[in-house]
Design a protein around this motif. Structure first.
Motif, short mmCIF file in Angstrom:
data_model
loop_
_atom_site.label_atom_id
_atom_site.label_comp_id
_atom_site.label_asym_id
_atom_site.label_seq_id
_atom_site.Cartn_x
_atom_site.Cartn_y
_atom_site.Cartn_z
N UNK A 1 0.87 -1.18 0.00
CA UNK A 1 0.00 0.00 0.00
C UNK A 1 0.91 1.22 0.00
N UNK A 2 1.19 1.73 -1.19
CA UNK A 2 2.16 2.81 -1.31
C UNK A 2 1.75 4.12 -0.71
N UNK A 3 0.47 4.28 -0.39
CA UNK A 3 -0.01 5.56 0.12
C UNK A 3 -0.16 5.54 1.64
N UNK A 4 -0.11 4.39 2.25
CA UNK A 4 -0.42 4.27 3.68
C UNK A 4 0.47 5.14 4.55
N UNK A 5 1.80 5.12 4.31
CA UNK A 5 2.69 5.89 5.18
C UNK A 5 2.50 7.39 5.01
N UNK A 6 2.20 7.82 3.79
CA UNK A 6 1.93 9.24 3.57
C UNK A 6 0.62 9.64 4.25
N UNK A 7 -0.40 8.80 4.14
CA UNK A 7 -1.67 9.09 4.82
C UNK A 7 -1.46 9.18 6.33
N UNK A 8 -0.64 8.30 6.87
CA UNK A 8 -0.38 8.32 8.31
C UNK A 8 0.31 9.62 8.71
N UNK A 9 1.26 10.06 7.88
CA UNK A 9 1.95 11.33 8.17
C UNK A 9 0.97 12.50 8.13
N UNK A 10 0.14 12.53 7.10
CA UNK A 10 -0.82 13.63 6.98
C UNK A 10 -1.82 13.58 8.12
N UNK A 11 -2.23 12.37 8.54
CA UNK A 11 -3.13 12.24 9.67
C UNK A 11 -2.52 12.80 10.95
N UNK A 12 -1.23 12.54 11.15
CA UNK A 12 -0.58 13.07 12.35
C UNK A 12 -0.45 14.58 12.29
N UNK A 13 -0.23 15.12 11.08
CA UNK A 13 -0.17 16.58 10.92
C UNK A 13 -1.54 17.20 11.21
N UNK A 14 -2.59 16.54 10.71
CA UNK A 14 -3.95 17.06 10.97
C UNK A 14 -4.27 17.07 12.45
N UNK A 15 -3.87 15.98 13.14
CA UNK A 15 -4.14 15.88 14.57
C UNK A 15 -3.36 16.92 15.36
N UNK A 16 -2.16 17.23 14.85
CA UNK A 16 -1.34 18.21 15.56
C UNK A 16 -1.82 19.62 15.36
#
Length: 404
Positions: free
Chosen positions: A389-404
């Motif tokens: 899943x080539x997008x999973x790690x990028x989605x996780x990073x963006x999710x952490x940015x959104x939460x922050x």
């Protein structure tokens, strides 16, 4: 989160970001893709918003080929870079909470992000950090044997890439009221996610932290797309054909290449689907069908092999489909991907475009199809790539940015 994806170049530089954008959209983000006007229909057809940035890459490639001096080529490049810089600045000014930038416009994206206080994440489709493990795509030479030579060759690639936009970045900094300084470079951005499979190019151990190889980002299929009846009938009328296409390469050479391809197909004794591309390839006869744009994820699994220019996107699509390849690299990163296909065992030796003849192409197709290990290795790689899943790690990073 409002996410702006910034890219530039040919279709292969844009299409993977449609798949990335759709996944971000599904995750609840607002997504806009800034790209050349010629890709508005492609982006909109995938359900994404588009912001235009000036430039006609097809015309630029054609004009480069016709340039009679280095000064003329440099002038063409400067005009393209300046127009792109203006477009990137306007696209970012249109509003965004996060910028995702392709490698080419990365210095411009970083400059605009700095001026407007928007964080920037690198989303690169080719290896973009010098390493001792291999010369970067676009290397003029190996720079000498061994890791030091590879590092030197990679650093030369990056210096030349920075030079393309150095003047545009300096002018953009002045326009945006930023202090003069060293122009931004693609390698200055962190984090960076590379959109190709680690099975194809493993992450080098000497790359810096926060630089990942995440896996492929597959182009989205346009909403409501259906194959033409003529194509479906052709595929059903005989054994799987060979796909032949050169993507955005060789504009204006359609007549010569069409004759060459027809002779190669006859020599190899195969059926073929020929994609027009920017060269304007055509085909005739009961065993050759010419087509326009067809989603590779639909077409390639229905072929016996794919003959292509070894651009990053087409290379990825062939690997995903699990079919062997005949790489015909032309320029830029294409010799790198062509060599990888050969080293991975899914293709015979590449046929450089400048050496392309009907005999060479016909013999390469025959060599590709007659060696069972090519198809076997392609199928093995396809199974591994399908599990990623080539997008999973990028989605996780963006999710952490959104939460922050």
């Amino acid at each position: 989160m409002r996410i702006l994806i910034i890219t530039a170049g040919s279709r292969g530089d844009v299409a993977p970001f449609t798949g990335l954008g759709r996944r971000l959209l599904d995750a609840g983000h607002q997504v806009v893709v800034a790209a050349h006007p010629s890709f508005a229909a492609l982006i909109g057809g995938c359900g994404l918003d588009h912001r235009p940035v000036p430039g006609d890459p097809q015309r630029l490639i054609r004009d480069w080929a016709r340039a009679t001096s280095r000064d003329e080529a440099r002038a063409l490049t400067r005009a393209y870079a300046d127009g792109l810089a203006d477009g990137v600045a306007e696209a970012v000014a249109g509003g965004a909470d996060l910028l995702l930038t392709a490698f080419g416009p990365a210095p411009l994206s970083r400059t605009a992000g700095e001026a407007l206080g928007v964080p920037v994440v690198g989303t690169y489709l080719v290896p973009a950090f010098a390493t001792g493990q291999f010369p970067l795509p676009g290397a003029r030479s190996t720079g000498g044997p061994g890791p030091e030579g590879n590092l030197a060759a990679g650093r030369d690639v990056l210096r030349r890439a920075e030079g393309v936009f150095a003047g545009a970045v300096t002018r953009l900094r002045a326009r945006l009221g930023l202090p003069a300084g060293t122009p931004s470079a693609p390698v200055d951005i962190r984090p960076v996610f590379h959109g190709f499979s680690p099975l194809v190019v493993p992450r080098p151990e000497d790359w810096p932290a926060r630089v990942e190889v995440s896996g492929y980002w597959w182009p989205a299929r346009p909403d409501g797309w259906q194959p033409a009846a003529e194509l479906v009938d052709f595929l059903q009328a005989g054994p799987p054909p060979v796909f032949i296409g050169f993507g955005s390469m060789a504009p204006g050479q359609g007549e010569r290449l069409s004759e060459l391809v027809a002779a190669a197909v006859e020599r190899a004794g195969v059926r073929a689907v020929v994609q027009a591309g920017w060269a304007g390839l055509s085909g005739c006869g009961a065993d050759v069908l010419a087509v326009g744009d067809v989603p590779h994820d639909w077409l390639f699994p229905r072929t016996a092999a794919v003959v292509h220019h070894a651009g990053a996107g087409t290379t990825a699509a062939g690997l995903r489909a699990g079919v062997p390849a005949v790489p015909v690299p032309v320029m830029a990163d294409q010799p790198f991907w062509a060599s990888r296909l050969y080293e991975l065992g899914v293709a015979p030796r590449p046929v450089p475009f400048q050496d392309l003849t009907a005999e060479a192409l016909g013999d390469a197709i025959t060599a590709c199809l007659s060696e069972p290990s090519h198809r076997r290795r392609a199928a093995e790689l396809a199974r591994g790539i399908a599990a990623e899943d080539g997008i999973a790690s990028l989605l996780a990073h963006i999710g952490s940015e959104s939460a922050g």
